[in-house]
Design a protein around this motif. Structure first.
Motif, PDB file in Angstrom:
ATOM      1  N   ALA A 166       3.043  11.768  -7.969  1.00 27.08           N
ATOM      2  CA  ALA A 166       1.772  11.075  -7.755  1.00 27.08           C
ATOM      3  C   ALA A 166       0.979  10.838  -9.028  1.00 27.08           C
ATOM      4  CB  ALA A 166       0.911  11.868  -6.764  1.00 27.08           C
ATOM      5  N   VAL A 167       0.988  11.801  -9.952  1.00 28.37           N
ATOM      6  CA  VAL A 167      -0.016  11.758 -11.021  1.00 28.37           C
ATOM      7  C   VAL A 167       0.446  11.141 -12.331  1.00 28.37           C
ATOM      8  CG1 VAL A 167      -1.288  13.721 -10.067  1.00 28.37           C
ATOM      9  CG2 VAL A 167       0.481  14.125 -11.799  1.00 28.37           C
ATOM     10  N   ASP A 208       0.814  -1.214   0.000  1.00 27.70           N
ATOM     11  CA  ASP A 208       0.000   0.000   0.000  1.00 27.70           C
ATOM     12  C   ASP A 208       0.849   1.266   0.000  1.00 27.70           C
ATOM     13  OD1 ASP A 208      -2.821  -0.653  -0.031  1.00 27.70           O
ATOM     14  OD2 ASP A 208      -2.535  -1.583   1.913  1.00 27.70           O
ATOM     15  N   GLU A 209       1.951   1.244   0.720  1.00 27.35           N
ATOM     16  CA  GLU A 209       2.755   2.450   0.886  1.00 27.35           C
ATOM     17  C   GLU A 209       3.220   3.036  -0.440  1.00 27.35           C
ATOM     18  OE1 GLU A 209       6.108   3.573   4.089  1.00 27.35           O
ATOM     19  OE2 GLU A 209       6.813   2.202   2.525  1.00 27.35           O
ATOM     20  N   GLU A 210       3.419   2.199  -1.435  1.00 24.56           N
ATOM     21  CA  GLU A 210       3.867   2.706  -2.730  1.00 24.56           C
ATOM     22  C   GLU A 210       2.814   3.586  -3.401  1.00 24.56           C
ATOM     23  OE1 GLU A 210       7.080   2.274  -4.117  1.00 24.56           O
ATOM     24  OE2 GLU A 210       7.254   1.814  -1.978  1.00 24.56           O
ATOM     25  N   SER A 211       1.558   3.455  -2.975  1.00 26.54           N
ATOM     26  CA  SER A 211       0.493   4.290  -3.538  1.00 26.54           C
ATOM     27  C   SER A 211       0.020   5.372  -2.574  1.00 26.54           C
ATOM     28  CB  SER A 211      -0.712   3.419  -3.927  1.00 26.54           C
ATOM     29  OG  SER A 211      -0.384   2.559  -4.990  1.00 26.54           O
ATOM     30  N   THR A 212       0.546   5.372  -1.348  1.00 23.67           N
ATOM     31  CA  THR A 212       0.061   6.325  -0.355  1.00 23.67           C
ATOM     32  C   THR A 212       1.124   7.271   0.185  1.00 23.67           C
ATOM     33  OG1 THR A 212       0.372   4.699   1.436  1.00 23.67           O
ATOM     34  CG2 THR A 212      -1.796   4.773   0.372  1.00 23.67           C
ATOM     35  N   HIS A 213       2.431   6.975  -0.039  1.00 26.82           N
ATOM     36  CA  HIS A 213       3.429   7.927   0.464  1.00 26.82           C
ATOM     37  C   HIS A 213       3.335   9.244  -0.302  1.00 26.82           C
ATOM     38  CE1 HIS A 213       5.780   6.546  -3.004  1.00 26.82           C
ATOM     39  NE2 HIS A 213       6.627   7.545  -2.811  1.00 26.82           N
ATOM     40  N   VAL A 214       2.880   9.197  -1.547  1.00 30.18           N
ATOM     41  CA  VAL A 214       2.271  10.330  -2.225  1.00 30.18           C
ATOM     42  C   VAL A 214       0.906   9.833  -2.684  1.00 30.18           C
ATOM     43  CG1 VAL A 214       4.423  11.423  -2.959  1.00 30.18           C
ATOM     44  CG2 VAL A 214       3.339   9.734  -4.453  1.00 30.18           C
ATOM     45  N   PHE A 242      -8.287   2.062  -3.822  1.00 22.76           N
ATOM     46  CA  PHE A 242      -7.830   3.453  -3.843  1.00 22.76           C
ATOM     47  C   PHE A 242      -8.904   4.355  -4.446  1.00 22.76           C
ATOM     48  CE2 PHE A 242      -4.049   0.695  -4.289  1.00 22.76           C
ATOM     49  CZ  PHE A 242      -3.420   1.004  -3.085  1.00 22.76           C
ATOM     50  N   ALA A 243     -10.123   4.142  -4.023  1.00 21.51           N
ATOM     51  CA  ALA A 243     -11.275   4.836  -4.612  1.00 21.51           C
ATOM     52  C   ALA A 243     -11.181   6.351  -4.470  1.00 21.51           C
ATOM     53  CB  ALA A 243     -12.564   4.330  -3.966  1.00 21.51           C
ATOM     54  N   SER A 244     -10.587   6.846  -3.391  1.00 13.53           N
ATOM     55  CA  SER A 244     -10.515   8.287  -3.170  1.00 13.53           C
ATOM     56  C   SER A 244      -9.343   8.946  -3.890  1.00 13.53           C
ATOM     57  CB  SER A 244     -10.401   8.583  -1.668  1.00 13.53           C
ATOM     58  OG  SER A 244      -9.174   8.098  -1.152  1.00 13.53           O
ATOM     59  N   HIS A 245      -8.490   8.160  -4.531  1.00 11.21           N
ATOM     60  CA  HIS A 245      -7.321   8.717  -5.207  1.00 11.21           C
ATOM     61  C   HIS A 245      -7.717   9.373  -6.524  1.00 11.21           C
ATOM     62  CE1 HIS A 245      -3.803   6.744  -2.940  1.00 11.21           C
ATOM     63  NE2 HIS A 245      -4.882   6.627  -2.195  1.00 11.21           N
ATOM     64  N   PRO A 246      -6.928  10.332  -6.998  1.00 12.07           N
ATOM     65  CA  PRO A 246      -7.283  11.042  -8.230  1.00 12.07           C
ATOM     66  C   PRO A 246      -7.121  10.165  -9.464  1.00 12.07           C
ATOM     67  CG  PRO A 246      -5.123  11.735  -7.459  1.00 12.07           C
ATOM     68  CD  PRO A 246      -5.686  10.854  -6.392  1.00 12.07           C
ATOM     69  N   GLY A 247      -7.754  10.601 -10.542  1.00 16.35           N
ATOM     70  CA  GLY A 247      -7.574   9.911 -11.818  1.00 16.35           C
ATOM     71  C   GLY A 247      -8.683   8.933 -12.152  1.00 16.35           C
ATOM     72  N   ARG A 248      -8.624   8.447 -13.398  1.00 14.59           N
ATOM     73  CA  ARG A 248      -9.625   7.514 -13.923  1.00 14.59           C
ATOM     74  C   ARG A 248      -8.920   6.384 -14.651  1.00 14.59           C
ATOM     75  NH1 ARG A 248     -12.864  11.437 -17.707  1.00 14.59           N
ATOM     76  NH2 ARG A 248     -13.569   9.433 -18.500  1.00 14.59           N
ATOM     77  N   LEU A 249      -9.639   5.274 -14.804  1.00 12.63           N
ATOM     78  CA  LEU A 249      -9.060   4.090 -15.448  1.00 12.63           C
ATOM     79  C   LEU A 249      -9.885   3.576 -16.625  1.00 12.63           C
ATOM     80  CD1 LEU A 249      -7.833   2.188 -12.267  1.00 12.63           C
ATOM     81  CD2 LEU A 249      -6.415   3.232 -14.041  1.00 12.63           C
ATOM     82  N   ASP A 250     -10.903   4.319 -17.032  1.00 12.70           N
ATOM     83  CA  ASP A 250     -11.759   3.820 -18.116  1.00 12.70           C
ATOM     84  C   ASP A 250     -11.062   3.846 -19.468  1.00 12.70           C
ATOM     85  OD1 ASP A 250     -12.148   6.591 -17.249  1.00 12.70           O
ATOM     86  OD2 ASP A 250     -13.429   6.783 -19.011  1.00 12.70           O
ATOM     87  N   ARG A 273      -2.405  17.409   1.153  1.00 15.50           N
ATOM     88  CA  ARG A 273      -1.471  18.034   2.085  1.00 15.50           C
ATOM     89  C   ARG A 273      -1.148  17.075   3.230  1.00 15.50           C
ATOM     90  NH1 ARG A 273      -3.075  23.867   3.945  1.00 15.50           N
ATOM     91  NH2 ARG A 273      -0.975  23.681   4.812  1.00 15.50           N
ATOM     92  N   HIS A 274      -2.149  16.330   3.660  1.00 11.61           N
ATOM     93  CA  HIS A 274      -1.898  15.348   4.725  1.00 11.61           C
ATOM     94  C   HIS A 274      -0.909  14.290   4.253  1.00 11.61           C
ATOM     95  CE1 HIS A 274      -2.594  12.631   8.062  1.00 11.61           C
ATOM     96  NE2 HIS A 274      -2.852  11.673   7.202  1.00 11.61           N
ATOM     97  N   ALA A 275      -1.065  13.860   2.976  1.00  8.57           N
ATOM     98  CA  ALA A 275      -0.165  12.838   2.458  1.00  8.57           C
ATOM     99  C   ALA A 275       1.240  13.375   2.333  1.00  8.57           C
ATOM    100  CB  ALA A 275      -0.665  12.340   1.091  1.00  8.57           C
TER     101      ALA A 275
END
Length: 532
Positions: free
Chosen positions: A398-399, A38-44, A220-228, A530-532
């Motif tokens: 992150a993006v 998980d940390e690889e997707s949450t440290h940013v 990671f539902a709350s993370h930015p971006g789309r996958l469609d 900012r928290h991340a």
């Protein structure tokens, strides 16, 4: 269970069956270790496209390892009792597997290296770190190049690389009689636009990727971006197909239009190969060789071939050298004393500036923007606004699907934000909205006027340009490449300067730029970021 000699650590950006870590591999006594954490997707606050690309490529590489007969210990994110961090997972698996030694190819992230070295030390195991053969220039060789120089410039490093590796050379002279064709590679599309563009090399998600997409959308539902619209290459075969398609269909016009932008079309004549390169699905040597061969065979003009090769053989190698010879202190650089927060709408695209809205929309949809959008749209705005460079770094990391820290951090902090005071580039890249107007039609339908520096319709880029010059006038005046721009400040009277400062203050407090009606979503996203 037979004793385990070597546990080969493979990270998510080391997906190469021929990597140095596998030298001498014996399936009878050695095994490979990989882990999704998980940390690889949450440290940013990693975007969904970025996380999905890494996970899908890793799972496909796991299948390739098994097909090659290499014993594999692989932990998935949805494995019961999996650990949250890379180091915790490795420590737990060392206790279970009891290897005699750890082996890995040198990682691309300084902090990952420190973490894995700490795990090895705590476990009492030797950790052998082998050279990453995916680069033309080793870190030691770059350090030797840099030693004793008052300043580092990519152009001189690039020429050394051309000579050393005999790329686009005619004896001791550069092919075509000059090293750099950059002046030939700055055209805009014009009013007619780019015309009929070749289709992007895209790959419909297979069963493995569809499973990853479902996992990312849920976990990671709350993370930015789309996958469609996810269609990135996730295997070696797909990466090679992407390279072949680019060289054949896009490279001929890459040079001419590499700085051009067009609304609603993210792909244009760019390569879209950086993610595959950074995951090690492609080797830069084969990318450079294919580009040079296309020129030698008469299929690509020299300016295009040289311009693209310069990005791979020159800039990419130079950036890596800067990262590994300047870390960990490089991350803390902030030469301009920038302290503003990144606008919350960078995470949502909710801005009324057409050029930024377009760049952010495609970034969040595809995890991609071309280099000029990153440098002269999203990066330029953050630089002139005065955003804390560590926040800008966290956003870029992150993006974008091709973001690995060794390449992203120097490009963002050094080249884009000038936070290193000129070590990466000789001047801050600043411009008014007129630059964007010249390179794209974004300004035609925008509510802001790039010719105006103050007032209600003034383009924020133009306002912030003049504000930047005034705020940093003394420091910039000492830079020979900025002298003419700084002298223009003297043309402004006190009233004009006051009007610029007032407009810039309104931009910084969010009264200008954010799209109406998006504050709740944006504020929530910004708080998370900012928290991340």
């Amino acid at each position: 269970m037979p004793e385990l000699r070597n546990l080969i650590i493979v990270l998510g950006d080391q997906l190469d069956l021929d990597a140095a870590a596998f030298d001498g591999f014996d399936a009878g006594v050695d095994a490979v270790w990989m882990a999704e954490v998980d940390e690889e997707s949450t440290h940013v606050w990693s975007s969904k496209p970025r996380t999905a690309l890494f996970l899908s490529a890793m799972r496909h590489f796991a299948l390739a390892l098994q097909a090659a007969g290499r014993t594999l210990h692989y932990t998935r994110l949805d494995t019961p009792r999996s650990e949250a961090s890379l180091q915790a997972q490795l420590a737990a698996d060392i206790l279970r597997l009891r290897p005699e030694r750890l082996v890995m190819t040198a990682p691309g992230d300084w902090h990952v290296l420190q973490a894995l070295q700490a795990v090895a030390a705590a476990s009492g195991l030797p950790l052998e770190i082998r050279e990453d053969r995916h680069f033309f220039c080793s870190v030691r060789e770059f350090a030797a190049h840099a030693r004793g120089r008052k300043s580092l410039r990519m152009e001189f490093f690039y020429r050394e690389q051309r000579k050393r590796h005999r790329v686009l050379m005619n004896g001791d002279a550069p092919t075509g009689g000059q090293w750099n064709f950059d002046v030939d590679n700055r055209e805009a599309f014009g009013a007619a636009g780019p015309g009929d563009l070749p289709a992007r090399a895209s790959f419909a998600p297979d069963a493995v990727t569809r499973e990853v997409i479902a996992l990312v959308n849920n976990r990671f539902a709350s993370h930015p971006g789309r996958l469609d619209s996810f269609a990135w290459p996730v295997t070696r075969t797909q990466a090679l197909q992407s390279l072949q398609t680019f060289v054949k269909e896009r490279l001929p016009l890459f040079g001419r239009y590499q700085d051009a932008m067009w609304p609603g079309d993210p792909w244009l004549y760019h390569a879209h190969l950086s993610a595959a390169l950074n995951l090690k699905l492609l080797n830069p040597r084969e990318v450079v060789a294919a580009s040079e061969a296309a020129y030698l065979e008469g299929r690509v003009p020299l300016a295009s071939a040289e311009g693209f090769i310069r990005q791979i053989l020159g800039w990419r190698e130079y950036v890596r050298g800067i990262y590994w010879t300047r870390m960990p202190g490089y991350l803390e650089r902030n030469a301009l004393g920038a302290r503003e927060d990144l606008p919350a709408w960078y995470w949502t695209g909710a801005t009324d500036m057409d050029c930024l809205r377009d760049a952010l929309a495609q970034t969040l949809t595809h995890g991609y923007a071309n280099h000029i959008q990153r440098l002269m749209v999203t990066g330029l705005y953050a630089l002139m606004l005065g955003v804390d460079p560590k926040q800008v770094h966290a956003w870029y990391l992150a993006v974008y699907v091709d973001a690995v820290e060794w390449v992203e951090l120097p490009n963002t902090l050094g080249m884009s934000q000038y936070a290193d005071g000129g070590e990466m580039g000789s001047k801050p890249y600043i411009a008014t909205g007129k630059y964007i107007q010249r390179m794209s039609p974004h300004c035609k339908g925008c509510r802001y006027d790039p010719a105006q520096r103050s007032g209600d319709t003034a383009c924020p880029f133009t306002t912030l340009y003049w504000d930047f010059l005034m705020r940093h006038e003394a420091a910039l005046a000492r830079n020979p490449r900025m002298a003419l721009q700084v002298k223009n400040v003297a043309r402004l009277n006190d009233e004009q300067k006051r009007a610029v400062h007032e407009r810039a203050a309104a931009i910084r407090c969010g009264k200008v730029g954010a799209a109406a009606g998006a504050s709740v979503e944006v504020d929530a996203a910004h708080g998370f970021a900012r928290h991340a």
